[in-house]
Scaffold this active site. Sequence first.
Site, PDB file in Angstrom:
ATOM      1  CE1 TYR A   5      -3.322  -2.709   0.067  1.00  0.00           C
ATOM      2  CE2 TYR A   5      -3.778  -2.214   2.362  1.00  0.00           C
ATOM      3  CZ  TYR A   5      -4.046  -2.931   1.225  1.00  0.00           C
ATOM      4  OH  TYR A   5      -5.052  -3.874   1.240  1.00  0.00           O
ATOM      5  N   PRO A  45     -16.578  -3.835   1.278  1.00  0.00           N
ATOM      6  CG  PRO A  45     -16.832  -2.858   3.371  1.00  0.00           C
ATOM      7  CD  PRO A  45     -15.782  -3.266   2.377  1.00  0.00           C
ATOM      8  CG  LEU A  88     -22.588  -0.671  -7.377  1.00  0.00           C
ATOM      9  CD1 LEU A  88     -22.480   0.341  -8.502  1.00  0.00           C
ATOM     10  CD2 LEU A  88     -22.388  -2.088  -7.917  1.00  0.00           C
ATOM     11  N   GLY A 103     -23.012   2.244  -1.509  1.00  0.00           N
ATOM     12  CA  GLY A 103     -22.956   3.344  -0.548  1.00  0.00           C
ATOM     13  C   GLY A 103     -23.808   4.539  -0.936  1.00  0.00           C
ATOM     14  N   GLY A 104     -24.901   4.314  -1.662  1.00  0.00           N
ATOM     15  CA  GLY A 104     -25.745   5.414  -2.114  1.00  0.00           C
ATOM     16  C   GLY A 104     -25.245   6.036  -3.396  1.00  0.00           C
TER      17      GLY A 104
END
Length: 339
Positions: free
Chosen positions: A56, A224, A229, A231-232
């Site tokens: 990362y 998650p 997509l 998440g509103g």
Amino acid sequence: MKYTQLGRTGLKVSRLVLGTMNFTGEADATDEQSSHALMDAALDAGINFFDTANIYGTDEEKGATERIIGSWFAQGGGRRDKVVLATKLYGNMTNDGTPWHQQSWPNHDRLSALNIRRAVDASLTRLRTDHIDVYQFHHIDRATPFEEIWQAIDVLIRQGKILYAASSNFPGYKIAQANETATARGLAGLVSEQCLYNLFERRAEMDVIPAAQEYGLGVIPWSPLHQGLLGGALRKEREGTGSRTHVGRSATGLADPAVRAQVEAYEKVVAEHGMEPGEVALAWLLGRPGVTGPIVGPRTAEQLESALRAVELDLPASLSASLDAIFPGPGPAPEAFAW
């Protein structure tokens, strides 16, 4: 915060896992100061399970995220002692601009005994700690036998550099193979599996999650919200907010009329119950069999607070039924594709 055991171990971890992939120090991600503030807020809220990976960062500074976590630990105040620290190895770690998934120089990636030894020492240096609690294989290595992998892990455990070994993105048969090989050597084997799992992407239910349950692994879902997509996304599209609506799985999904219809139905039924889409998606995962806790990667304090609310959210049976109707799972293998 609620806590649970990590798989069959005695280790207690929070039902939410703090994901740190956004902590790169870059202005367009989460800078170091903001990353420290988010980790402090997570710890204050009772989140004790932090997840990262050696790759990362950026192509020019792989390891930047571990370095940022290390600088946070160095502030003291019991930070390291309170955290169950998980990191990963597999990808190419040469900082020459080469993408992490491309080999730049032999033996600087994958799961050979040589790279495991090299990778753990480098992570410990960046993280400014003397041990890693959960050391995860980020991907399967088809070229390295598990006998070699477990020999290297056994050495690290005896040296006190790691406590537990775990997997990420493993298919069910590799979970079985890994743990059967470990058992033959008298080792504990894998204690958790980190996999792509959410309302939209449920293929892990076919064999990954059953294998994890059979061998006593905790399941840690990543993405998650399926990269925004769930998440509103449509509401944010209408409002012109939410940068993730235009990238990754969210953008690709919303361009598909069938997916768009699913998301529209999802947001509608969630709104009818007076709830928030992202919180419902997390709460649904928290209620799934075998799930230890999903990885949440907040960029702001508000996003962290929303994730925390999901832990206390009870989904009505009618809503759960609607979610299964909108996003039907594949069912277990072999029934999912055979009789």
